[in-house]
Design an enzyme around this catalytic site. Structure first.
Site, PDB file in Angstrom:
ATOM      1  N   LYS A   1     -11.596  -3.964  -1.070  1.00 18.95           N
ATOM      2  CA  LYS A   1     -11.786  -3.603  -2.475  1.00 18.95           C
ATOM      3  C   LYS A   1     -10.422  -3.582  -3.179  1.00 18.95           C
ATOM      4  CE  LYS A   1     -11.560  -0.133  -5.264  1.00 18.95           C
ATOM      5  NZ  LYS A   1     -11.246  -0.880  -6.486  1.00 18.95           N
TER       6      LYS A   1
ATOM      7  N   GLU B   1      -1.101   5.112   2.313  1.00 15.19           N
ATOM      8  CA  GLU B   1       0.288   4.962   1.855  1.00 15.19           C
ATOM      9  C   GLU B   1       0.287   5.219   0.368  1.00 15.19           C
ATOM     10  OE1 GLU B   1       3.097   4.750   3.259  1.00 15.19           O
ATOM     11  OE2 GLU B   1       2.352   4.556   5.304  1.00 15.19           O
TER      12      GLU B   1
ATOM     13  N   CYS C   1       6.306   1.214  -5.246  1.00 14.38           N
ATOM     14  CA  CYS C   1       6.315   2.520  -4.580  1.00 14.38           C
ATOM     15  C   CYS C   1       7.713   2.836  -4.070  1.00 14.38           C
ATOM     16  CB  CYS C   1       5.315   2.526  -3.437  1.00 14.38           C
ATOM     17  SG  CYS C   1       5.526   1.141  -2.324  1.00 14.38           S
TER      18      CYS C   1
ATOM     19  N   GLU D   1       6.441  10.832  -9.844  1.00 14.11           N
ATOM     20  CA  GLU D   1       6.489   9.369  -9.857  1.00 14.11           C
ATOM     21  C   GLU D   1       6.130   8.871 -11.258  1.00 14.11           C
ATOM     22  OE1 GLU D   1       3.429   7.098  -7.744  1.00 14.11           O
ATOM     23  OE2 GLU D   1       5.039   5.894  -6.869  1.00 14.11           O
TER      24      GLU D   1
HETATM   25  P1  NAD Z   1      -4.777   4.271  -7.534  1.00 14.72           P
HETATM   26  O1  NAD Z   1      -4.729   5.389  -6.553  1.00 14.72           O
HETATM   27  O2  NAD Z   1      -5.199   4.571  -8.907  1.00 14.72           O
HETATM   28  O3  NAD Z   1      -5.782   3.128  -7.005  1.00 14.72           O
HETATM   29  C1  NAD Z   1      -5.631   2.512  -5.750  1.00 14.72           C
HETATM   30  C2  NAD Z   1      -6.977   1.943  -5.306  1.00 14.72           C
HETATM   31  O4  NAD Z   1      -7.869   3.039  -5.059  1.00 14.72           O
HETATM   32  C3  NAD Z   1      -7.651   1.067  -6.355  1.00 14.72           C
HETATM   33  O5  NAD Z   1      -8.287  -0.021  -5.727  1.00 14.72           O
HETATM   34  C4  NAD Z   1      -8.678   2.012  -6.965  1.00 14.72           C
HETATM   35  O6  NAD Z   1      -9.775   1.360  -7.571  1.00 14.72           O
HETATM   36  C5  NAD Z   1      -9.104   2.812  -5.737  1.00 14.72           C
HETATM   37  N1  NAD Z   1      -9.744   4.105  -6.025  1.00 14.72           N
HETATM   38  C6  NAD Z   1      -9.645   4.862  -7.140  1.00 14.72           C
HETATM   39  N2  NAD Z   1     -10.400   5.971  -7.013  1.00 14.72           N
HETATM   40  C7  NAD Z   1     -10.981   5.926  -5.789  1.00 14.72           C
HETATM   41  C8  NAD Z   1     -11.860   6.788  -5.076  1.00 14.72           C
HETATM   42  N3  NAD Z   1     -12.294   7.925  -5.600  1.00 14.72           N
HETATM   43  N4  NAD Z   1     -12.227   6.450  -3.829  1.00 14.72           N
HETATM   44  C9  NAD Z   1     -11.761   5.296  -3.262  1.00 14.72           C
HETATM   45  N5  NAD Z   1     -10.946   4.434  -3.903  1.00 14.72           N
HETATM   46  C10 NAD Z   1     -10.547   4.737  -5.159  1.00 14.72           C
HETATM   47  O7  NAD Z   1      -3.334   3.563  -7.491  1.00 14.72           O
HETATM   48  P2  NAD Z   1      -2.775   2.357  -8.383  1.00 14.72           P
HETATM   49  O8  NAD Z   1      -2.526   2.864  -9.762  1.00 14.72           O
HETATM   50  O9  NAD Z   1      -3.622   1.156  -8.205  1.00 14.72           O
HETATM   51  O10 NAD Z   1      -1.379   2.055  -7.654  1.00 14.72           O
HETATM   52  C11 NAD Z   1      -0.205   2.725  -7.927  1.00 14.72           C
HETATM   53  C12 NAD Z   1       0.093   3.748  -6.854  1.00 14.72           C
HETATM   54  O11 NAD Z   1       0.144   3.108  -5.589  1.00 14.72           O
HETATM   55  C13 NAD Z   1       1.468   4.392  -7.023  1.00 14.72           C
HETATM   56  O12 NAD Z   1       1.362   5.779  -6.789  1.00 14.72           O
HETATM   57  C14 NAD Z   1       2.309   3.739  -5.937  1.00 14.72           C
HETATM   58  O13 NAD Z   1       3.410   4.488  -5.483  1.00 14.72           O
HETATM   59  C15 NAD Z   1       1.294   3.550  -4.861  1.00 14.72           C
HETATM   60  N6  NAD Z   1       1.732   2.530  -3.916  1.00 14.72           N
HETATM   61  C16 NAD Z   1       2.135   2.940  -2.679  1.00 14.72           C
HETATM   62  C17 NAD Z   1       2.612   2.001  -1.757  1.00 14.72           C
HETATM   63  C18 NAD Z   1       3.062   2.434  -0.383  1.00 14.72           C
HETATM   64  O14 NAD Z   1       3.088   1.605   0.517  1.00 14.72           O
HETATM   65  N7  NAD Z   1       3.418   3.689  -0.179  1.00 14.72           N
HETATM   66  C19 NAD Z   1       2.660   0.653  -2.102  1.00 14.72           C
HETATM   67  C20 NAD Z   1       2.237   0.274  -3.386  1.00 14.72           C
HETATM   68  C21 NAD Z   1       1.762   1.222  -4.279  1.00 14.72           C
END
Ligand code: NAD
Length: 495
Positions: free
Chosen positions: A177, A252, A286, A387
């Site tokens: 997803k 992550e 990130c 962040e």
């Molecule tokens: P997000 O948490 O909003 O969404 C991530 C994914 O989770 C999306 O596919 C979203 O649709 C899904 N999601 C949302 N609600 C959900 C739920 N209730 N249950 C299951 N899935 C759900 O994050 P984002 O805005 O897409 O990405 C940015 C974040 O990702 C930042 O905090 C960044 O630091 C982090 N990030 C971390 C790493 C790492 O390796 N540590 C790498 C890249 C990004």
């Protein structure tokens, strides 16, 4: 709406339009009147179907020899290599990062595929000496079952690949997803796996919201493992829900990465690292260098050099070769960045440069924010703690190395950290004491190589590392085997 495609789910080897009838527009963040496609908001039933298909495909994929699975992955790698220009352009158009960075991201994905495919000929267990005569103990690695992969928008090629490749190589089946705002790159990735010949049902793609599709993946008992990358807020929910039915979980999440500059450092190198680390990918990494922690004695010089370097840092459409930094990914993210800039001003951090949305001329139809530099940020301020995920660097001035390490560690996150110095002893002390999953000496905290583990500690990471050989700690179960070839009843201690 008619000439613009609505992307389709990929379930059991077929591209199928979602029956929900609901979509969301995927627009180019550099030109918001350009709709790239529509993303379906699929139903929970469609996710359930994909999960059932992944379950049904599992036994046969599990019994396919790992070297054969690796061969398919090599084929997918070659196909991605052939399509790199097309995938990079799609990435830049829907995520906004500049084309050079998009190609760099795809190269990272290719490296991961190359490394992981080779693991098909290893995927080793171990042999263990027994305390009993004529007894052979060994371990084998086996897949864990159907796995749910939930990914963010900021690395929409590399992150899905660093999950899909090891998941499939290890013999798991997948329901993927992606983030709703980067659907085209997800489609292109799955097309490549399809063209490489992965059997139907082994890799499935379902578009939709986190609250419907994500929630179904996390809570469905036929999913045996969930690998999530995204925000802490969502990741913590994913962890608590998926672990309730004993699914293996890996999350992550966010970062607030420090880049420390000591007074003996090569300042030119440090400035390049800070600018690349802080503003590269519009700060939407990130691992972004969002905090530059500098010793007082060189702080004025470093800040002047950073301001000079920012003079000719060009913001614009990532498709243009002269652009250094693209837009924020969408309006929400842009508003979050602008909100944090206001918070910084309200906290009396000194805004030295940037701080505004760009709206004139070329910028009129995009989510562009100026690269922004705050000075005299205190480690306790919100802009130093939370962040932001945008092009905002906070300079934190400290009196010495010890204060720098304390400031670096004084946040809830623990992903990546970097230190600029020529003092080997301080570098090694920092390596020992930085509370993070990854340390860089004399380079920015961003990035990572395919063969090395990647991930964070504290609020950033739950579960085993991604990438490198460590990735298989998540994607495989270890089975311990005892073979007794004495042909006799066991004597002595019984444990
Ligand atoms: P997000 O948490 O909003 O969404 C991530 C994914 O989770 C999306 O596919 C979203 O649709 C899904 N999601 C949302 N609600 C959900 C739920 N209730 N249950 C299951 N899935 C759900 O994050 P984002 O805005 O897409 O990405 C940015 C974040 O990702 C930042 O905090 C960044 O630091 C982090 N990030 C971390 C790493 C790492 O390796 N540590 C790498 C890249 C990004």
């Amino acid at each position: 709406m008619s000439s613009i495609q609505t992307v389709k789910n990929y379930i059991n080897g077929k591209w199928i339009a979602s029956s929900s009838g609901k979509t969301t527009a995927n627009t180019n963040p550099a030109h918001t009147d350009e709709v790239l496609c529509y993303t379906p908001l699929s139903t929970k039933e469609e996710a359930q179907e994909a999960i059932a298909v992944a379950k049904a495909a599992f036994p046969s994929w599990k019994s396919t020899p790992a070297p054969q699975r690796g061969k398919l992955l090599f084929k997918a790698m070659h196909l991605l290599q052939e399509r790199i220009e097309d995938v990079a352009a799609a990435l830049t158009k829907e995520e906004g990062k500049i084309l050079r960075e998009a190609k760099g991201e795809i190269q990272r994905a290719l490296n991961i595929m190359e490394y992981t495919a080779g693991e098909g000929r290893r995927l080793k267990g171990s042999t263990i000496p027994s305390e009993l005569p004529n007894t052979f103990i060994y371990t084998i690695r086996q897949p864990i079952g159907p796995i749910g992969l939930i990914t963010p928008w900021n690395f929409p090629v590399a992150i899905p690949i660093w999950k899909i490749a090891p998941a499939l190589l290890a013999g798991n089946t997948v329901v993927f997803k992606p983030a709703t705002i980067t659907p085209i790159t997800a489609q292109k990735i799955v097309e490549i796996f399809e063209a490489a010949g992965f059997p139907a049902g082994v890799l499935n793609l379902v578009y939709g919201s986190g609250s419907a599709i994500g929630d179904e993946i996390v809570n469905n008992h036929n999913i045996h493992g969930v690998s999530f990358t995204g925000s802490c807020e969502v990741g913590n929910t994913v962890y608590s829900q998926a672990s309730r039915h004993n699914a293996r979980v890996q999350c992550e999440m966010g970062g607030k990465n420090p880049l420390i500059v000591l007074n003996d450092a090569d300042l030119k190198l440090a400035v390049e690292g800070a600018i690349q680390g802080g503003f590269g990918s519009t700060g939407q990494r990130c691992t972004a260098a969002s905090r530059v922690i500098v010793e007082d004695s060189i702080a004025d010089t470093l800040v002047d050099m950073m301001l000079m370097r920012m003079e000719n840092f060009k913001v614009g459409d990532g498709m243009k070769p002269e652009t250094d930094m693209g837009p924020c990914v969408d309006e929400n993210q842009m508003n979050t960045v602008l909100k944090y800039i206001d918070i910084g001003k309200g906290e009396n951090a000194r805004l030295l440069k940037g701080g505004k949305r760009l709206t004139e001329g070329l910028y009129a139809k995009g989510y562009f924010v100026e690269p922004t530099l705050f000075d005299y940020v205190l480690p306790t301020m919100r802009i130093a703690q939370e962040e932001i995920f945008g092009p905002v660097i906070s300079v934190i001035r400290v009196k010495d190395f010890e204060a720098a390490v304390a400031a670096a560690n004084g946040v809830q996150f623990g992903l990546s950290a970097s230190l600029y110095t020529n003092d080997l002893s301080k570098a090694m002390k920092f390596v020992d004491n930085a509370d993070v999953g990854k340390v860089h000496v004399n380079s920015p905290p961003i990035g990572g190589e395919a063969q090395a583990p990647f991930g964070g500690i504290k609020a950033t990471g739950i579960g085993p590392r991604e990438c490198g050989s460590e990735t298989f700690e998540f994607y495989t179960e270890i089975k311990t085997v005892y073979v007794d070839y004495t042909g006799k009843k066991r004597e002595g201690n019984i444990y």
